[in-house]
Write a protein that holds these residues in place. Structure first.
Motif, PDB file in Angstrom:
ATOM      1  N   VAL A  73       0.743  -1.281  -0.023  1.00 53.02           N
ATOM      2  CA  VAL A  73      -0.157  -0.161   0.159  1.00 53.02           C
ATOM      3  C   VAL A  73       0.911   1.259   0.136  1.00 53.02           C
ATOM      4  O   VAL A  73       2.048   1.026   0.401  1.00 53.02           O
ATOM      5  N   ALA A  74       0.391   2.263  -0.567  1.00 58.61           N
ATOM      6  CA  ALA A  74       1.084   3.569  -0.345  1.00 58.61           C
ATOM      7  C   ALA A  74       0.179   4.733  -0.324  1.00 58.61           C
ATOM      8  O   ALA A  74      -1.320   4.560  -0.745  1.00 58.61           O
ATOM      9  N   CYS A  75       0.523   5.839   0.232  1.00 62.34           N
ATOM     10  CA  CYS A  75      -0.373   7.025   0.519  1.00 62.34           C
ATOM     11  C   CYS A  75       0.579   8.227   0.672  1.00 62.34           C
ATOM     12  O   CYS A  75       1.667   8.131   1.127  1.00 62.34           O
ATOM     13  N   LEU A  76       0.200   9.337  -0.085  1.00 60.34           N
ATOM     14  CA  LEU A  76       1.009  10.569  -0.040  1.00 60.34           C
ATOM     15  C   LEU A  76       0.211  11.515   0.823  1.00 60.34           C
ATOM     16  O   LEU A  76      -1.022  11.839   0.787  1.00 60.34           O
ATOM     17  N   VAL A  77       1.079  12.135   1.550  1.00 55.03           N
ATOM     18  CA  VAL A  77       0.411  12.959   2.565  1.00 55.03           C
ATOM     19  C   VAL A  77       1.270  14.125   2.794  1.00 55.03           C
ATOM     20  O   VAL A  77       2.336  14.462   2.398  1.00 55.03           O
ATOM     21  N   ASP A  78       0.481  15.040   3.352  1.00 53.99           N
ATOM     22  CA  ASP A  78       1.320  16.514   3.874  1.00 53.99           C
ATOM     23  C   ASP A  78       2.327  16.272   4.714  1.00 53.99           C
ATOM     24  O   ASP A  78       2.238  15.607   5.773  1.00 53.99           O
ATOM     25  N   CYS A  79       3.636  16.965   4.346  1.00 54.65           N
ATOM     26  CA  CYS A  79       4.874  16.441   5.093  1.00 54.65           C
ATOM     27  C   CYS A  79       4.795  17.233   6.416  1.00 54.65           C
ATOM     28  O   CYS A  79       5.309  16.881   7.616  1.00 54.65           O
ATOM     29  N   LYS A  80       4.244  18.523   6.179  1.00 56.41           N
ATOM     30  CA  LYS A  80       4.480  19.357   7.543  1.00 56.41           C
ATOM     31  C   LYS A  80       3.506  18.808   8.544  1.00 56.41           C
ATOM     32  O   LYS A  80       3.855  18.746   9.636  1.00 56.41           O
ATOM     33  N   LYS A  81       2.380  18.415   8.192  1.00 60.78           N
ATOM     34  CA  LYS A  81       1.354  17.750   9.104  1.00 60.78           C
ATOM     35  C   LYS A  81       2.088  16.358   9.969  1.00 60.78           C
ATOM     36  O   LYS A  81       1.980  16.511  11.088  1.00 60.78           O
ATOM     37  N   THR A  82       2.698  15.584   8.900  1.00 63.13           N
ATOM     38  CA  THR A  82       3.359  14.517   9.850  1.00 63.13           C
ATOM     39  C   THR A  82       4.516  15.122  10.771  1.00 63.13           C
ATOM     40  O   THR A  82       4.508  14.579  11.851  1.00 63.13           O
ATOM     41  N   ALA A  83       5.334  15.959  10.421  1.00 66.50           N
ATOM     42  CA  ALA A  83       6.375  16.568  11.059  1.00 66.50           C
ATOM     43  C   ALA A  83       5.683  17.180  12.232  1.00 66.50           C
ATOM     44  O   ALA A  83       6.343  17.059  13.418  1.00 66.50           O
ATOM     45  N   VAL A  84       4.630  17.844  12.172  1.00 62.38           N
ATOM     46  CA  VAL A  84       3.924  18.616  13.480  1.00 62.38           C
ATOM     47  C   VAL A  84       3.849  17.553  14.475  1.00 62.38           C
ATOM     48  O   VAL A  84       3.995  17.629  15.684  1.00 62.38           O
ATOM     49  N   PHE A  85       3.226  16.533  14.025  1.00 59.80           N
ATOM     50  CA  PHE A  85       2.721  15.433  14.792  1.00 59.80           C
ATOM     51  C   PHE A  85       3.966  14.995  15.547  1.00 59.80           C
ATOM     52  O   PHE A  85       3.856  14.552  16.606  1.00 59.80           O
ATOM     53  N   GLY A 134      -0.559   2.731  10.274  1.00 57.40           N
ATOM     54  CA  GLY A 134      -1.263   1.987   9.318  1.00 57.40           C
ATOM     55  C   GLY A 134      -1.422   2.704   8.096  1.00 57.40           C
ATOM     56  O   GLY A 134      -1.583   3.759   8.186  1.00 57.40           O
ATOM     57  N   ILE A 135      -1.528   2.087   6.995  1.00 58.90           N
ATOM     58  CA  ILE A 135      -1.729   3.021   5.623  1.00 58.90           C
ATOM     59  C   ILE A 135      -2.955   2.317   5.038  1.00 58.90           C
ATOM     60  O   ILE A 135      -3.337   1.164   5.010  1.00 58.90           O
ATOM     61  N   VAL A 136      -3.806   3.229   4.718  1.00 58.88           N
ATOM     62  CA  VAL A 136      -5.061   2.878   3.865  1.00 58.88           C
ATOM     63  C   VAL A 136      -4.726   3.530   2.409  1.00 58.88           C
ATOM     64  O   VAL A 136      -4.738   4.897   2.383  1.00 58.88           O
ATOM     65  N   GLN A 137      -4.738   2.624   1.322  1.00 50.74           N
ATOM     66  CA  GLN A 137      -4.240   3.137   0.032  1.00 50.74           C
ATOM     67  C   GLN A 137      -5.011   4.281  -0.127  1.00 50.74           C
ATOM     68  O   GLN A 137      -6.202   4.223  -0.430  1.00 50.74           O
ATOM     69  N   ASP A 138      -4.101   5.362  -0.533  1.00 50.73           N
ATOM     70  CA  ASP A 138      -4.396   6.641  -1.144  1.00 50.73           C
ATOM     71  C   ASP A 138      -5.465   7.430  -0.238  1.00 50.73           C
ATOM     72  O   ASP A 138      -6.290   8.175  -0.948  1.00 50.73           O
ATOM     73  N   HIS A 139      -5.614   6.983   1.003  1.00 55.32           N
ATOM     74  CA  HIS A 139      -6.749   7.503   1.629  1.00 55.32           C
ATOM     75  C   HIS A 139      -6.067   8.204   2.937  1.00 55.32           C
ATOM     76  O   HIS A 139      -6.109   9.543   3.152  1.00 55.32           O
ATOM     77  N   LEU A 140      -5.475   7.419   3.800  1.00 59.00           N
ATOM     78  CA  LEU A 140      -4.653   8.299   4.985  1.00 59.00           C
ATOM     79  C   LEU A 140      -3.720   7.110   5.593  1.00 59.00           C
ATOM     80  O   LEU A 140      -3.845   6.046   5.107  1.00 59.00           O
ATOM     81  N   ILE A 141      -3.117   7.743   6.455  1.00 57.35           N
ATOM     82  CA  ILE A 141      -2.124   6.843   7.427  1.00 57.35           C
ATOM     83  C   ILE A 141      -2.577   7.333   8.670  1.00 57.35           C
ATOM     84  O   ILE A 141      -2.850   8.311   8.829  1.00 57.35           O
ATOM     85  N   GLN A 142      -2.387   6.263   9.619  1.00 55.92           N
ATOM     86  CA  GLN A 142      -2.825   6.546  10.990  1.00 55.92           C
ATOM     87  C   GLN A 142      -1.811   6.109  11.903  1.00 55.92           C
ATOM     88  O   GLN A 142      -1.236   4.722  11.572  1.00 55.92           O
TER      89      GLN A 142
END
Lengths: 291, 291
Positions: free
Chosen positions: A237-249, A263-271
């Protein structure tokens, strides 16, 4: 409405403080949802633009020594409060400085609603114990607005991996943040995780191997997995996310040396999920971005 | 980039050019550093401009940074520092890169020891850096950085055989101390080298003609070599000298050289534990027409 919770264990207090500190790094306003069996802190995505959707769940019967609450009525057995987590963190700060006999958190009404934090510090001879009381002003959220703070519906992740060491990952994402606005998380059932960023200046790809695969969820109905779907070799699976948001968390996390799962949901989100201990879990959802 | 190529076929990476250069059958330059700490630190110290030129020859790698023709700084890593080093004999490879991206990439494992492999295939190809961390996490980071055709950097040189060629070698930490004490807000700075007293003098000249002076005697412990034939004195812009401060903090020895033209050459040997050494060289042009 009533709410009262008491903590006696030092370790638990410290974890509680760390959780509140983490929240305070992410947002100026967080919502506390008090129910009979759970205490949930929610950071709504809209409350601050850069923070991801984060919530912390604390199981009341496991975590607190005493926990009593009474909701609005039998049908609506919840209390929703909004407050600034930095205020609560400041009132709890004494925990980090030395031993504490107990921490009581109470909902009180002192001209306006408050969360009263009552901390007792022991003295050497156990006679002149000190009492510290803080009142953190809170806003009661009326029942008609409760819907906005419902727990998000989380789709089941197709692959859940145990993440590499947190310090490492934080650094990595922090550096990539300066290069690229978005990053791709890629994982497969062989325990490989790749974190990839691509810009016109550079392509950066980090590859982790031999990570523990915690869960695999085969979604038979799903068609959007396309060519990356369930093959005999395994799944990816793969998912493209916002880098800043990930860094903030990641940089907000005040809890170190803990195992985080992703956890990764294909093209939807990572949790991302951090189980601080049995009964206390921190969740974070980072939605996918489009290019 | 063999780990990342797989991701291209999965559609996660789009820029194929950054991943492979199949038109070249042979790799022009491959080198491996076991520990990037010294190289990374030196590169950061001279990263005052965005673009840097890589000059790779038989004897080592030089990275040159220029500040609008007034200051030129270069890091020189000798071949001996590398555990593996291949270049075509009698050929100098030159290319331009965005140095900010390079330092960002090298810093991805910030602080943790890691090895680096550099690969460059030829004109128009990206510079590939493969960073590998040896520890609990099994992780490889592949960075592919766009290169541009080089613009020949200026060739500064001092007239070493001239009558007014002066050179002294001074201990790095001591010189750094001196620079810490002088007035950094001053506009101009004067270096005086002389075979007679005051031997070596640094003067700062501030906006309202405020002055500070530091004199170092020839016999001082901090000077290891003193070779002066004629008195030379020249002024430099403080903002130019300041660019060398970061590098000065890393150095163990500094050679200060100047000649009749007034060009200031600073040669710094970077402190390191092993035999292999990294050098940083600065050329700073003097201010003209002062009385």
């Amino acid at each position: 409405m009533k709410f009262r919770a008491v903590l006696h264990d030092q370790q638990l207090m410290r974890e509680f403080l760390n959780a509140v500190l983490t929240l305070s790094k992410l947002t100026k306003e967080c919502v506390m949802n008090i129910s009979a069996d759970k205490l949930i802190f929610i950071i709504n995505e809209e409350s601050s633009s850069s923070a991801p959707l984060v919530w912390a769940e604390i199981k009341s019967n496991i975590y607190f020594d005493t926990y009593t609450m009474e909701g609005v009525d039998a049908e609506h057995a919840n209390i929703y409060l909004a407050f600034n987590p930095a205020n609560l963190a400041r009132s709890l700060a004494v925990i980090s400085r030395g031993s504490v006999t107990y921490v009581k958190i109470k909902l009180t009404n002192k001209q306006f609603p408050c969360l009263t934090v009552d901390i007792q510090l022991p003295s050497a001879n156990n006679v002149q114990n000190r009492q510290i009381v803080h009142d953190v002003p809170v806003d009661m959220i009326p029942r008609r607005d409760w819907g906005a703070y419902k727990m998000p519906h989380v789709p089941e992740s197709q692959i859940v991996l145990t993440m590499p060491s947190l310090r490492f990952l934080r650094n990595l994402i922090d550096k990539i943040k300066n290069l690229s606005p978005s990053i791709t998380f890629y994982a497969n059932t062989n325990g490989e995780l790749s974190i990839v960023a691509e810009t016109d200046q550079a392509t950066v790809a980090s590859h982790y191997r031999n990570l523990e695969v915690k869960k695999v969820h085969y979604d038979e109905n799903s068609e959007n997995c396309g060519n990356r779907a369930n093959t005999e070799k395994g799944m990816e699976v793969a998912c493209l996310v916002d880098c800043k948001k990930t860094a903030v968390f990641l940089s907000a996390l005040q809890i170190n040396n803990l195992v985080m799962s992703c956890g990764i949901v294909q093209d939807h989100l990572i949790q991302m999920e951090l189980e601080i201990r049995l009964g206390m879990v921190l969740h974070c959802i980072i939605p996918a971005v489009c290019v | 980039m063999h780990n990342s190529k797989i991701l291209y076929h999965k559609g996660l990476l789009r820029n194929w050019k950054m991943l492979t250069q199949s038109q070249y059958s042979q790799i022009k330059f491959v080198a491996k550093l076991e520990n990037i700490k010294g190289f990374f630190g030196s590169l950061k110290a001279i990263n005052f401009d965005e673009t840097g030129t890589f000059q790779i020859s038989d004897s080592g790698v030089r990275v040159i940074v220029e500040n609008s023709k007034f200051v030129q700084a270069s890091v020189y890593v000798t071949k001996e520092c590398f555990s593996e080093y291949h270049v075509p004999p009698d050929e100098t490879i030159q290319f331009y890169v965005n140095l900010n991206v390079v330092t960002e990439c090298l810093g991805i494992f910030s602080g943790v020891e890691c090895s680096m492999k550099m690969i460059y295939k030829g004109a128009g190809c990206p510079l590939v850096l493969v960073l590998e961390h040896h520890g609990e996490d099994d992780v490889v980071t592949e960075c592919s950085i766009k290169t541009k055709n080089h613009e020949e950097p200026l060739d500064y040189s001092l007239d070493e055989d001239g009558p007014s060629y002066n050179a002294i070698i001074i201990r790095g930490p001591d010189l750094a101390n001196i620079f810490n004490e002088i007035d950094r807000t001053a506009e101009e700075l004067e270096f005086l080298l002389s075979p007679k007293e005051p031997f070596f003098r640094i003067t700062t000249i501030g906006v309202i003609q405020s002055e500070t002076q530091v004199e170092v005697a020839k016999t001082s412990d901090m000077i290891t070599t003193f070779r002066c034939k004629e008195t030379t004195s020249m002024r430099y812009k403080m903002s130019h000298i300041k660019l060398a401060f970061k590098a000065l903090l890393l150095s163990s020895k500094v050679a200060i050289r100047t000649d009749s033209s007034g060009l200031l050459g600073l040669q710094l040997i970077i402190q390191s534990d092993d035999e292999a050494q990294i050098y940083i060289e600065f050329f700073i042009t003097p201010l003209v027409n002062y009385d």
